[in-house]
Design a protein around this motif. Structure first.
Motif, PDB file in Angstrom:
ATOM      1  N   LEU A 291      29.361  58.627 -52.822  1.00  0.00           N
ATOM      2  CA  LEU A 291      28.263  58.982 -53.711  1.00  0.00           C
ATOM      3  C   LEU A 291      28.805  59.598 -54.991  1.00  0.00           C
ATOM      4  O   LEU A 291      29.870  60.238 -54.993  1.00  0.00           O
ATOM      5  CB  LEU A 291      27.330  59.968 -53.022  1.00  0.00           C
ATOM      6  N   ALA A 292      28.076  59.428 -56.061  1.00  0.00           N
ATOM      7  CA  ALA A 292      28.479  60.040 -57.322  1.00  0.00           C
ATOM      8  C   ALA A 292      28.553  61.564 -57.179  1.00  0.00           C
ATOM      9  O   ALA A 292      29.429  62.216 -57.747  1.00  0.00           O
ATOM     10  CB  ALA A 292      27.504  59.652 -58.431  1.00  0.00           C
ATOM     11  N   GLU A 293      27.653  62.130 -56.396  1.00  0.00           N
ATOM     12  CA  GLU A 293      27.672  63.579 -56.162  1.00  0.00           C
ATOM     13  C   GLU A 293      28.960  63.998 -55.462  1.00  0.00           C
ATOM     14  O   GLU A 293      29.557  65.028 -55.791  1.00  0.00           O
ATOM     15  CB  GLU A 293      26.456  63.975 -55.333  1.00  0.00           C
ATOM     16  N   THR A 294      29.401  63.184 -54.480  1.00  0.00           N
ATOM     17  CA  THR A 294      30.661  63.471 -53.792  1.00  0.00           C
ATOM     18  C   THR A 294      31.834  63.369 -54.751  1.00  0.00           C
ATOM     19  O   THR A 294      32.751  64.196 -54.713  1.00  0.00           O
ATOM     20  CB  THR A 294      30.855  62.481 -52.632  1.00  0.00           C
ATOM     21  N   PHE A 295      31.817  62.369 -55.597  1.00  0.00           N
ATOM     22  CA  PHE A 295      32.884  62.175 -56.587  1.00  0.00           C
ATOM     23  C   PHE A 295      33.043  63.402 -57.474  1.00  0.00           C
ATOM     24  O   PHE A 295      34.148  63.946 -57.622  1.00  0.00           O
ATOM     25  CB  PHE A 295      32.556  60.932 -57.426  1.00  0.00           C
ATOM     26  N   PHE A 296      31.959  63.865 -58.053  1.00  0.00           N
ATOM     27  CA  PHE A 296      32.041  65.021 -58.943  1.00  0.00           C
ATOM     28  C   PHE A 296      32.365  66.294 -58.169  1.00  0.00           C
ATOM     29  O   PHE A 296      33.043  67.193 -58.696  1.00  0.00           O
ATOM     30  CB  PHE A 296      30.729  65.182 -59.716  1.00  0.00           C
ATOM     31  N   GLY A 297      31.910  66.378 -56.902  1.00  0.00           N
ATOM     32  CA  GLY A 297      32.263  67.539 -56.087  1.00  0.00           C
ATOM     33  C   GLY A 297      33.756  67.610 -55.838  1.00  0.00           C
ATOM     34  O   GLY A 297      34.358  68.689 -55.887  1.00  0.00           O
ATOM     35  N   LEU A 298      34.375  66.469 -55.565  1.00  0.00           N
ATOM     36  CA  LEU A 298      35.828  66.439 -55.375  1.00  0.00           C
ATOM     37  C   LEU A 298      36.552  66.837 -56.647  1.00  0.00           C
ATOM     38  O   LEU A 298      37.533  67.588 -56.617  1.00  0.00           O
ATOM     39  CB  LEU A 298      36.262  65.038 -54.930  1.00  0.00           C
ATOM     40  N   LEU A 299      36.099  66.327 -57.782  1.00  0.00           N
ATOM     41  CA  LEU A 299      36.739  66.699 -59.048  1.00  0.00           C
ATOM     42  C   LEU A 299      36.627  68.197 -59.300  1.00  0.00           C
ATOM     43  O   LEU A 299      37.552  68.818 -59.851  1.00  0.00           O
ATOM     44  CB  LEU A 299      36.102  65.931 -60.210  1.00  0.00           C
ATOM     45  N   GLY A 315      25.625  53.346 -54.885  1.00  0.00           N
ATOM     46  CA  GLY A 315      24.366  53.423 -55.619  1.00  0.00           C
ATOM     47  C   GLY A 315      24.442  54.357 -56.810  1.00  0.00           C
ATOM     48  O   GLY A 315      25.475  54.969 -57.104  1.00  0.00           O
ATOM     49  N   ALA A 316      23.358  54.423 -57.534  1.00  0.00           N
ATOM     50  CA  ALA A 316      23.264  55.295 -58.706  1.00  0.00           C
ATOM     51  C   ALA A 316      22.344  56.465 -58.382  1.00  0.00           C
ATOM     52  O   ALA A 316      21.462  56.376 -57.539  1.00  0.00           O
ATOM     53  CB  ALA A 316      22.736  54.513 -59.908  1.00  0.00           C
ATOM     54  N   ALA A 317      22.553  57.549 -59.087  1.00  0.00           N
ATOM     55  CA  ALA A 317      21.730  58.732 -58.833  1.00  0.00           C
ATOM     56  C   ALA A 317      21.569  59.512 -60.130  1.00  0.00           C
ATOM     57  O   ALA A 317      22.450  59.514 -60.989  1.00  0.00           O
ATOM     58  CB  ALA A 317      22.375  59.612 -57.765  1.00  0.00           C
ATOM     59  N   ASP A 318      20.416  60.151 -60.259  1.00  0.00           N
ATOM     60  CA  ASP A 318      20.185  61.046 -61.397  1.00  0.00           C
ATOM     61  C   ASP A 318      20.723  62.419 -61.026  1.00  0.00           C
ATOM     62  O   ASP A 318      20.162  63.120 -60.178  1.00  0.00           O
ATOM     63  CB  ASP A 318      18.690  61.124 -61.715  1.00  0.00           C
ATOM     64  N   LEU A 319      21.839  62.783 -61.654  1.00  0.00           N
ATOM     65  CA  LEU A 319      22.507  64.035 -61.310  1.00  0.00           C
ATOM     66  C   LEU A 319      22.575  64.946 -62.522  1.00  0.00           C
ATOM     67  O   LEU A 319      22.696  64.483 -63.661  1.00  0.00           O
ATOM     68  CB  LEU A 319      23.935  63.764 -60.819  1.00  0.00           C
ATOM     69  N   ASN A 320      22.534  66.231 -62.231  1.00  0.00           N
ATOM     70  CA  ASN A 320      22.866  67.215 -63.256  1.00  0.00           C
ATOM     71  C   ASN A 320      24.341  67.553 -63.048  1.00  0.00           C
ATOM     72  O   ASN A 320      24.690  68.479 -62.323  1.00  0.00           O
ATOM     73  CB  ASN A 320      21.990  68.456 -63.106  1.00  0.00           C
ATOM     74  N   VAL A 321      25.200  66.777 -63.683  1.00  0.00           N
ATOM     75  CA  VAL A 321      26.632  66.885 -63.423  1.00  0.00           C
ATOM     76  C   VAL A 321      27.166  68.250 -63.831  1.00  0.00           C
ATOM     77  O   VAL A 321      28.090  68.785 -63.205  1.00  0.00           O
ATOM     78  CB  VAL A 321      27.389  65.759 -64.158  1.00  0.00           C
ATOM     79  N   SER A 322      26.595  68.846 -64.842  1.00  0.00           N
ATOM     80  CA  SER A 322      27.087  70.143 -65.308  1.00  0.00           C
ATOM     81  C   SER A 322      26.949  71.223 -64.243  1.00  0.00           C
ATOM     82  O   SER A 322      27.694  72.204 -64.257  1.00  0.00           O
ATOM     83  CB  SER A 322      26.341  70.555 -66.583  1.00  0.00           C
ATOM     84  N   GLN A 323      26.013  71.047 -63.315  1.00  0.00           N
ATOM     85  CA  GLN A 323      25.878  72.016 -62.232  1.00  0.00           C
ATOM     86  C   GLN A 323      26.919  71.791 -61.138  1.00  0.00           C
ATOM     87  O   GLN A 323      27.184  72.693 -60.345  1.00  0.00           O
ATOM     88  CB  GLN A 323      24.471  71.927 -61.635  1.00  0.00           C
ATOM     89  N   ILE A 324      27.494  70.589 -61.068  1.00  0.00           N
ATOM     90  CA  ILE A 324      28.521  70.296 -60.067  1.00  0.00           C
ATOM     91  C   ILE A 324      29.901  70.601 -60.625  1.00  0.00           C
ATOM     92  O   ILE A 324      30.717  71.260 -59.971  1.00  0.00           O
ATOM     93  CB  ILE A 324      28.440  68.819 -59.631  1.00  0.00           C
ATOM     94  N   LEU A 325      30.190  70.121 -61.844  1.00  0.00           N
ATOM     95  CA  LEU A 325      31.469  70.416 -62.503  1.00  0.00           C
ATOM     96  C   LEU A 325      31.328  71.751 -63.218  1.00  0.00           C
ATOM     97  O   LEU A 325      31.069  71.824 -64.420  1.00  0.00           O
ATOM     98  CB  LEU A 325      31.829  69.304 -63.493  1.00  0.00           C
ATOM     99  N   THR A 326      31.492  72.820 -62.459  1.00  0.00           N
ATOM    100  CA  THR A 326      31.245  74.162 -63.004  1.00  0.00           C
ATOM    101  C   THR A 326      32.274  74.582 -64.041  1.00  0.00           C
ATOM    102  O   THR A 326      32.027  75.495 -64.825  1.00  0.00           O
ATOM    103  CB  THR A 326      31.226  75.188 -61.860  1.00  0.00           C
TER     104      THR A 326
END
Length: 659
Positions: A291-299, A315-326
């Motif tokens: 998942l894209a969320e998992t990808f950014f969590g690993l980064l 798949g695609a997902a609407d993410l607030n990436v700035s909240q994951i990549l702190t």
């Protein structure tokens, strides 16, 4: 005593300098080291550790020795006892062990002095067979399934086992299925698998560990906890290639906190993903989708990650990436997708690439225009684009479908670009006329240049009848002719070649220029169709009639027509301005497979002089396709080039198959 004999017994002092010998030894292969070690006792004492430093049983004489070591008269008497004696005597010198043979694994595991390994890599140990074993396997496969208890039921039952070599192995192993193994083989495999783990656990200095799924063919592994405990015993471990276990990533990094490179056969992320930050991991390779969320969590939890390789996004997902990549955008430098269907999701590049401003290398099977545009906009440091899978052919019936001009967009917008390795991707001549390349430091270009306004054979003959000249020598000023359309087409072709050659000539750092790839249908679709149709023809008369008709289509003499070069490719002739490429003085590889090139002896003479560093030519190599029509002209050109430049190798591009 002669002077020569005296020198042999008492070599000059300069030759005894250990610093000099060890400096040279690091650059020699095993056969050369062996000869040097036989010069005198002093050299032997200094060089033996280097001779045994690396053991790779796929190199030098090892394959021959191992294939015949169990025969009645092994070559040179190098039998199993000889192998075991070598490891017992010299095992403490080994630092890097790469093995595919069970006998070598047993020899190393039996030698208690083999405790200084830094690299321990094991490959498919069930695929390496001696001559006697191969003969026995062939006999068993031809034996009736119910003879000698070889029924499917008996082959599937649990095999025989032997003793445990360590109390730590209690409850760790289970017997594997019998398959076609004899009882002694089953018992030996049980021991061999244990010796692998003994070797791992008695080498605390290990830095690189590679497992392989074939170990489970010897005996099954029952305890993942034992795997984690074993890794915890290796404080220097930096690189793991795990082809066996489904590991929990949190558990793995907790046990090996200094891990730098990890390759996984599979990985269980868990719902929590990662709980802590790990700064050491630099490379992560894993199959499958995430998942894209998992990808950014690993980064986010792996701030030191430089290279990330996986299947594709789920798949695609609407993410607030700035909240994951702190900590802000990632410092990831390399991103590679393994799945051949990657590129179908047009939204994913816009979601991911803006957060990778430090990306240097990007690899995917199919580069879309959306991805190329996003790379150009958000990844200003991009140096490398690699097509993840090259396949075997670019024939229209089998080629991987790509979007035209996507790599052309990169060439025109990414100033730091050094490598384009994309043999299935194409740039049209018209696009090259409109787009000026900005990557003056380009070192490698592998793609197809198509869309040139080439005259076909009939048009060329008509042109020469009307104008009495080669179309490449057309005069721009001659605009009054009854065959204006023919002249216009010839002039456009010449203009396209001039402009494209001019563009290429500016890439003075090029070492690899490969404008083609195998264009023929090497999947033999014509022969496949023939066999499929033949299955439904039962009358012998009809079979013969169909076969004769098929051979007539293929030339009437049994040759297969695999297809010709692509239409609309470049003429690589001096008349078409090839000599503009004399600026490519650093060129080492030149490829033109699948190009309707029209290269002759005059062009080869020019290449031999103008490209002094040329090492490899792709396009004149000997054909290896079955039943292919011999190409006399190509053979003559290859022979001529061999006379001009015997140092140049003629070979085809090797498909980049996945590991």
């Amino acid at each position: 005593m002669t002077k020569t004999a005296a020198t042999t017994l008492h070599p000059p002092k300069a030759l005894l300098l250990p610093e000099l010998l060890t400096l040279i030894a690091g650059h020699l292969d095993a056969p050369d080291l062996l000869q040097c070690a036989q010069v005198c006792h002093a050299w032997n004492r200094l060089l033996i550790p280097y001779l045994w430093r690396t053991i790779d049983d796929s190199r030098f004489q090892w394959p021959t020795i191992l294939q015949h070591h169990d025969s009645a008269l092994p070559p040179g008497g190098k039998d199993k006892d000889w192998i075991f004696a070598l490891f017992a005597k010299f095992g403490h010198h080994i630092r890097h062990l790469h093995t595919r043979w069970k006998v070598l694994l047993n020899a190393a595991g039996s030698a208690h002095g083999c405790t200084n390994l830094q690299t321990f890599a094991i490959y498919d140990v069930t695929n390496s067979r001696t001559s006697d074993e191969a003969a026995e396997d062939a006999r068993l496969w031809t034996t009736s399934p119910h003879d000698n208890s070889r029924s499917a039921v008996n082959r599937a039952r649990a095999g025989a086992i032997g003793p445990l070599l360590s109390p730590d192995f209690e409850g760790v192993f289970r017997p594997a299925a019998v398959r076609l193994r004899s009882v002694p083989q089953q018992e030996q495999d049980w021991i061999t698998h244990q010796r692998y783990w003994l070797l791992v656990r008695q080498n605390p200095g290990l830095r690189v560990l590679r497992t392989h799924w074939s170990l489970f063919q010897l005996s099954e592994f029952h305890s993942i906890g034992f795997f984690y405990d074993t890794l915890a015993l290796l404080p220097n471990l930096r690189d793991i290639d795990n082809q066996i276990f489904h590991v929990d990533f949190n558990q793995l990094l907790e046990r090996v906190p200094n891990l730098q490179h990890y390759t996984a056969a599979s990985m269980f992320m868990g719902n929590a993903l990662l709980n802590n930050t790990y700064h050491s991991l630099q490379t992560l390779k894993m199959p499958g989708r995430i998942l894209a969320e998992t990808f950014f969590g690993l980064l986010n939890y792996l701030p030191g990650l430089n290279y990330f390789c996986f299947g594709c996004f789920e798949g695609a997902a609407d993410l607030n990436v700035s909240q994951i990549l702190t900590n802000g955008p990632s410092h990831l430098k390399g991103l590679r997708f393994l799945d051949r269907r990657t590129g179908d999701d047009e939204q994913m590049p816009m979601l991911v690439l803006p957060w990778l401003p430090h990306l240097i290398e990007y690899s995917t099977v199919r580069l879309t225009m959306t991805a190329a545009t996003t790379l150009a906009r958000f990844c200003p440091k991009l140096e490398v684009f690699r097509q993840g899978y090259n396949g075997d052919t670019t024939h229209s019936e089998a080629r991987m479908i790509t979007d035209d001009n996507t790599v052309g967009l990169l060439l025109g917008t990414c100033p730091n670009l050094k490598v384009i390795d994309a043999p299935h991707h194409r740039i049209t001549a018209d696009y090259m006329l409109r787009c000026e390349w900005v990557c003056q430091g380009l070192e490698s270009l592998r793609c197809q240049l198509i869309g040139f306004s080439r005259l076909d054979k009939a048009e060329e003959e008509l042109y020469q009848q009307v104008h009495g000249a080669d179309p490449d020598l057309a005069d721009y000023s001659d605009q009054h002719d009854d065959h204006q359309a023919l002249l216009d087409k010839a002039l456009l072709c010449k203009l396209q070649h001039i402009q494209v050659y001019k563009q290429l000539s500016l890439m003075t750092q090029l070492r690899i220029l490969d404008l083609g790839y195998e264009a023929r249908n090497i999947y033999l679709s014509t022969r496949t169709t023939f066999h499929r149709t033949l299955r439904y023809v039962h009358n012998p008369v009809h079979i013969n009639a169909f076969r004769n008709a098929h051979l007539a289509i293929q030339g009437g003499d049994g040759y297969i027509d695999y297809g010709g070069p692509h239409l609309g490719t470049m003429k690589l002739t001096l008349n078409s301005d090839l000599d503009r490429l004399e600026t490519l003085s650093n060129l080492e590889v030149f490829g033109f497979e699948g190009v309707d090139h029209r290269i002759g002896k005059q062009e080869l003479e020019w290449m031999a002089i103008s490209w002094p560093k040329l090492k490899v030519m792709r396009g004149l190599q000997e054909d290896t396709l079955p039943r292919v029509l011999p190409d006399k002209a190509k053979s003559e050109l290859r022979a001529f080039m061999c006379l001009l430049r015997p140092d140049v190798k003629h070979e085809g591009a090797v498909p980049d198959l996945e590991d």
